[in-house]
Design a protein around this motif. Structure first.
Motif, PDB file in Angstrom:
ATOM      1  N   LEU A  43      36.389 -10.672   8.682  1.00 43.97           N
ATOM      2  CA  LEU A  43      34.957 -10.580   8.395  1.00 43.97           C
ATOM      3  C   LEU A  43      34.137 -11.467   9.328  1.00 43.97           C
ATOM      4  N   LEU A  44      34.638 -12.636   9.641  1.00 40.35           N
ATOM      5  CA  LEU A  44      33.906 -13.526  10.550  1.00 40.35           C
ATOM      6  C   LEU A  44      33.743 -12.912  11.940  1.00 40.35           C
ATOM      7  N   ASN A  45      34.652 -12.020  12.306  1.00 44.02           N
ATOM      8  CA  ASN A  45      34.571 -11.355  13.608  1.00 44.02           C
ATOM      9  C   ASN A  45      33.688 -10.110  13.583  1.00 44.02           C
ATOM     10  N   LYS A  46      33.040  -9.843  12.458  1.00 42.50           N
ATOM     11  CA  LYS A  46      32.220  -8.628  12.315  1.00 42.50           C
ATOM     12  C   LYS A  46      30.725  -8.939  12.326  1.00 42.50           C
ATOM     13  N   GLY A  47      30.347 -10.046  12.903  1.00 45.39           N
ATOM     14  CA  GLY A  47      28.929 -10.362  13.051  1.00 45.39           C
ATOM     15  C   GLY A  47      28.264 -10.738  11.746  1.00 45.39           C
ATOM     16  N   LYS A  48      26.946 -10.587  11.722  1.00 39.11           N
ATOM     17  CA  LYS A  48      26.161 -10.998  10.568  1.00 39.11           C
ATOM     18  C   LYS A  48      26.561 -10.264   9.299  1.00 39.11           C
ATOM     19  N   ALA A  49      26.797  -8.960   9.402  1.00 40.81           N
ATOM     20  CA  ALA A  49      27.167  -8.179   8.219  1.00 40.81           C
ATOM     21  C   ALA A  49      28.487  -8.675   7.624  1.00 40.81           C
ATOM     22  N   GLY A  50      29.445  -9.004   8.468  1.00 39.12           N
ATOM     23  CA  GLY A  50      30.720  -9.526   7.986  1.00 39.12           C
ATOM     24  C   GLY A  50      30.556 -10.896   7.351  1.00 39.12           C
ATOM     25  N   LYS A  51      29.751 -11.726   7.992  1.00 45.33           N
ATOM     26  CA  LYS A  51      29.521 -13.067   7.459  1.00 45.33           C
ATOM     27  C   LYS A  51      28.767 -13.001   6.129  1.00 45.33           C
ATOM     28  N   ASP A  52      27.804 -12.090   6.037  1.00 45.25           N
ATOM     29  CA  ASP A  52      27.071 -11.937   4.782  1.00 45.25           C
ATOM     30  C   ASP A  52      27.991 -11.507   3.646  1.00 45.25           C
ATOM     31  N   LEU A  53      28.913 -10.620   3.944  1.00 47.07           N
ATOM     32  CA  LEU A  53      29.870 -10.202   2.922  1.00 47.07           C
ATOM     33  C   LEU A  53      30.765 -11.377   2.530  1.00 47.07           C
ATOM     34  N   LEU A  54      31.165 -12.151   3.489  1.00 45.32           N
ATOM     35  CA  LEU A  54      31.985 -13.329   3.212  1.00 45.32           C
ATOM     36  C   LEU A  54      31.214 -14.338   2.345  1.00 45.32           C
ATOM     37  N   ILE A  55      29.949 -14.512   2.602  1.00 43.76           N
ATOM     38  CA  ILE A  55      29.121 -15.410   1.786  1.00 43.76           C
ATOM     39  C   ILE A  55      29.097 -14.931   0.336  1.00 43.76           C
ATOM     40  N   ARG A  56      29.141 -13.632   0.143  1.00 41.80           N
ATOM     41  CA  ARG A  56      29.156 -13.099  -1.231  1.00 41.80           C
ATOM     42  C   ARG A  56      30.407 -13.524  -1.992  1.00 41.80           C
ATOM     43  N   PHE A  57      31.474 -13.838  -1.281  1.00 45.65           N
ATOM     44  CA  PHE A  57      32.695 -14.342  -1.927  1.00 45.65           C
ATOM     45  C   PHE A  57      32.378 -15.586  -2.761  1.00 45.65           C
ATOM     46  N   LEU A  58      31.417 -16.374  -2.301  1.00 42.08           N
ATOM     47  CA  LEU A  58      31.099 -17.643  -2.958  1.00 42.08           C
ATOM     48  C   LEU A  58      30.563 -17.461  -4.371  1.00 42.08           C
ATOM     49  N   SER A  59      30.108 -16.267  -4.706  1.00 43.34           N
ATOM     50  CA  SER A  59      29.561 -16.006  -6.038  1.00 43.34           C
ATOM     51  C   SER A  59      30.650 -15.870  -7.096  1.00 43.34           C
ATOM     52  N   ARG A  60      31.887 -15.851  -6.675  1.00 42.63           N
ATOM     53  CA  ARG A  60      33.018 -15.712  -7.588  1.00 42.63           C
ATOM     54  C   ARG A  60      33.876 -16.968  -7.515  1.00 42.63           C
ATOM     55  N   SER A  61      34.376 -17.409  -8.638  1.00 41.73           N
ATOM     56  CA  SER A  61      35.196 -18.628  -8.669  1.00 41.73           C
ATOM     57  C   SER A  61      36.394 -18.528  -7.739  1.00 41.73           C
ATOM     58  N   ASN A  62      37.073 -17.375  -7.766  1.00 39.67           N
ATOM     59  CA  ASN A  62      38.238 -17.225  -6.896  1.00 39.67           C
ATOM     60  C   ASN A  62      37.820 -17.227  -5.425  1.00 39.67           C
ATOM     61  N   GLY A  63      36.660 -16.688  -5.131  1.00 39.32           N
ATOM     62  CA  GLY A  63      36.167 -16.674  -3.751  1.00 39.32           C
ATOM     63  C   GLY A  63      35.794 -18.061  -3.270  1.00 39.32           C
ATOM     64  N   PHE A  64      35.110 -18.822  -4.135  1.00 42.45           N
ATOM     65  CA  PHE A  64      34.756 -20.184  -3.758  1.00 42.45           C
ATOM     66  C   PHE A  64      36.016 -21.017  -3.553  1.00 42.45           C
ATOM     67  N   LYS A  65      36.959 -20.893  -4.470  1.00 41.24           N
ATOM     68  CA  LYS A  65      38.200 -21.679  -4.345  1.00 41.24           C
ATOM     69  C   LYS A  65      38.941 -21.324  -3.059  1.00 41.24           C
ATOM     70  N   TYR A  66      39.018 -20.034  -2.764  1.00 36.74           N
ATOM     71  CA  TYR A  66      39.707 -19.632  -1.542  1.00 36.74           C
ATOM     72  C   TYR A  66      38.979 -20.155  -0.302  1.00 36.74           C
ATOM     73  N   LEU A  67      37.687 -19.908  -0.216  1.00 35.51           N
ATOM     74  CA  LEU A  67      36.946 -20.317   0.984  1.00 35.51           C
ATOM     75  C   LEU A  67      36.869 -21.840   1.128  1.00 35.51           C
ATOM     76  N   SER A  68      37.034 -22.557   0.033  1.00 35.43           N
ATOM     77  CA  SER A  68      37.056 -24.021   0.102  1.00 35.43           C
ATOM     78  C   SER A  68      38.304 -24.542   0.799  1.00 35.43           C
TER      79      SER A  68
END
Length: 145
Positions: A43-68
């Motif tokens: 996702l990080l290699n997919k520009g702004k749209a990929g990064k925006d989707l990755l940021i949405r991961f933060l809205s979920r506990s499992n996503g925040f824990k993983y990205l942390s």
């Protein structure tokens, strides 16, 4: 299958895959499933749209824990503290200005969609809110207001 399409050599296929994943992520079950795929580097290699989707991961506990467990949260927080919030405001202002200039505005058909907001996604979980509190950014922005 859609996650695999992100790595397709045909940019159109990858773009459709990303768009489909973004739409599917409106359903939290799909978002949780996407988080479990651990596709942050793709996702990080997919520009702004990929990064925006990755940021949405933060809205979920499992996503925040993983990205942390990656540098993403700290790096993105530093970016948003320095200039991200300003770029976000400029983007919204430009979109609204375009909408007000539009001939369809008079017909009440114009919609301005808000893009994903890092801090907005971050505070959707208690862990994310605690991270924001620890960073000192929350106090800084409150002091500004």
């Amino acid at each position: 299958l859609l996650v695999k399409q992100l790595s397709d050599s045909d940019d159109r296929v990858a773009s459709v895959g990303l768009s489909s994943l973004d739409e599917a992520a409106d359903d939290v079950r799909c978002l949780d499933s996407l988080v479990s795929k651990k596709c942050d580097q793709i996702l990080l290699n997919k520009g702004k749209a990929g990064k925006d989707l990755l940021i949405r991961f933060l809205s979920r506990s499992n996503g925040f824990k993983y990205l942390s467990t990656t540098p993403f949260v700290k790096e993105e927080m530093a970016l948003w503290r320095e200039s991200g919030y300003i770029e976000y405001a400029k983007y919204i202002e430009n979109k609204m200005a375009d909408a007000f200039k539009s001939k369809t505005w008079d017909q009440n058909n114009t919609v301005v969609s808000l893009p994903v907001h890092f801090y907005g996604q971050l505070v959707r979980t208690s862990d994310g809110l605690n991270e924001l509190r620890k960073s000192g950014h929350l106090k800084e922005f409150i002091d500004i207001l």
